[in-house]
Design a protein around this motif. Sequence first.
Motif, PDB file in Angstrom:
ATOM      1  N   GLY A   1      -5.142  10.862  -2.329  1.00 53.44           N
ATOM      2  CA  GLY A   1      -4.512  10.632  -1.032  1.00 53.44           C
ATOM      3  C   GLY A   1      -3.929  11.899  -0.450  1.00 53.44           C
TER       4      GLY A   1
ATOM      5  N   VAL B   1       0.840  -1.197   0.000  1.00 50.45           N
ATOM      6  CA  VAL B   1       0.000   0.000   0.000  1.00 50.45           C
ATOM      7  C   VAL B   1       0.879   1.252   0.000  1.00 50.45           C
ATOM      8  CG1 VAL B   1      -1.756  -1.229   1.362  1.00 50.45           C
ATOM      9  CG2 VAL B   1      -0.159   0.323   2.528  1.00 50.45           C
TER      10      VAL B   1
ATOM     11  N   PHE C   1      -8.735   4.069  -0.669  1.00 49.79           N
ATOM     12  CA  PHE C   1      -9.015   4.421  -2.060  1.00 49.79           C
ATOM     13  C   PHE C   1      -8.508   3.294  -2.971  1.00 49.79           C
ATOM     14  CE2 PHE C   1      -9.341   6.399  -6.056  1.00 49.79           C
ATOM     15  CZ  PHE C   1     -10.233   7.449  -5.921  1.00 49.79           C
TER      16      PHE C   1
ATOM     17  N   HIS D   1      -7.908   1.552  -6.692  1.00 52.80           N
ATOM     18  CA  HIS D   1      -7.644   1.929  -8.082  1.00 52.80           C
ATOM     19  C   HIS D   1      -8.469   1.100  -9.066  1.00 52.80           C
ATOM     20  CE1 HIS D   1      -5.337  -1.707  -8.942  1.00 52.80           C
ATOM     21  NE2 HIS D   1      -4.675  -1.539  -7.814  1.00 52.80           N
TER      22      HIS D   1
ATOM     23  N   ASN E   1      -3.507   7.182  -8.036  1.00 49.33           N
ATOM     24  CA  ASN E   1      -4.531   7.961  -7.332  1.00 49.33           C
ATOM     25  C   ASN E   1      -3.953   8.773  -6.169  1.00 49.33           C
ATOM     26  OD1 ASN E   1      -6.916   7.114  -8.823  1.00 49.33           O
ATOM     27  ND2 ASN E   1      -6.518   5.092  -7.955  1.00 49.33           N
TER      28      ASN E   1
ATOM     29  N   VAL F   1      -4.899   7.969   4.889  1.00 50.13           N
ATOM     30  CA  VAL F   1      -5.349   7.404   3.612  1.00 50.13           C
ATOM     31  C   VAL F   1      -4.465   6.219   3.235  1.00 50.13           C
ATOM     32  CG1 VAL F   1      -5.917   7.901   1.204  1.00 50.13           C
ATOM     33  CG2 VAL F   1      -6.025   9.738   2.912  1.00 50.13           C
TER      34      VAL F   1
ATOM     35  N   LYS G   1      -1.791   1.640  -7.366  1.00 47.88           N
ATOM     36  CA  LYS G   1      -2.029   2.551  -6.248  1.00 47.88           C
ATOM     37  C   LYS G   1      -1.479   3.956  -6.485  1.00 47.88           C
ATOM     38  CE  LYS G   1       1.971   0.633  -3.681  1.00 47.88           C
ATOM     39  NZ  LYS G   1       2.498  -0.098  -4.859  1.00 47.88           N
TER      40      LYS G   1
ATOM     41  N   LEU H   1      -3.848   3.532   0.047  1.00 42.67           N
ATOM     42  CA  LEU H   1      -4.097   3.178  -1.347  1.00 42.67           C
ATOM     43  C   LEU H   1      -3.432   1.817  -1.597  1.00 42.67           C
ATOM     44  CD1 LEU H   1      -2.981   6.532  -1.433  1.00 42.67           C
ATOM     45  CD2 LEU H   1      -4.456   6.269  -3.413  1.00 42.67           C
TER      46      LEU H   1
ATOM     47  N   GLY I   1     -13.383   4.545  -4.889  1.00 43.38           N
ATOM     48  CA  GLY I   1     -12.619   3.893  -5.934  1.00 43.38           C
ATOM     49  C   GLY I   1     -13.053   4.329  -7.313  1.00 43.38           C
TER      50      GLY I   1
END
Length: 255
Positions: free
Chosen positions: A47, A14, A32, A34, A43, A57, A40, A59, A114
């Motif tokens: 974040g 992550v 969040f 993708h 995005n 956050v 990851k 991802l 997402g």
Amino acid sequence: MVIIEKETVAQVPVLHVVKKEKREERLPFILFIHGFTSAKEHNLHFGYLLAEAGYRVILPDALHHGERDSSLSERELQLAFWNIVTRTITEIKKIKEELELRNLIQPDRIGLAGTSMGGIVTFGALAVYPWIKAAVSLMGNPMYEAFFDALIETGKKMGVAIPLSDEQLKREKARLMKYDLSRQPEKLAGRPLLIWHGKCDQVVPYSYTYEFYEQIKPLYQGKEENLKFISDDTAGHKVTREAFLETVKWFTKHV
């Protein structure tokens, strides 16, 4: 200062985005997810702005994506689509539980969002996890059963060999039913939900989410501020800056 750290949480690679001075605090938490064939890092703008607003956050990379790339062919990846979706839904829970054990999140303030496949994951997670306080789907689809049929039909028309018998396809679709929010919209329980979709989307058709929005509107009587649908007349399968900013506003209001 916002910091971005590569970590492994619940055995999932992550990106962890948070204000440096709040790194060890219990914070409201946003996950969040993708899109298909993305990763990851793509995005990070979400974040960054959410971390700036005071959230922790995460991802994650979905199965077969990003750091978890397993060199599948395009066809193999497409055939793995629903397995990736359901695996991600399972991993969301594991990530949340690990961060809870580490005393880093406020379990009553959790948001999920997402794009595309990540939006599909978001809808499915809402069907099974009542602890999600608010959610945003960007170009997603809550109708797992209908979309499953549509993808199979499209594949057949394109001459794609589907290595599953009709009975196996039937079992696979049945496995997805518990995540189909359109079949159990009461699971939303009035939770804040923002849906964004471009009318010109050729990948995940707009009609599914708009039909779902019309279906659930009566469930939000008296809580109208908790449901919002944003149509973009010209957008295709790409998230606009407006959608990105509206996502951040939604979470700052509801989580």
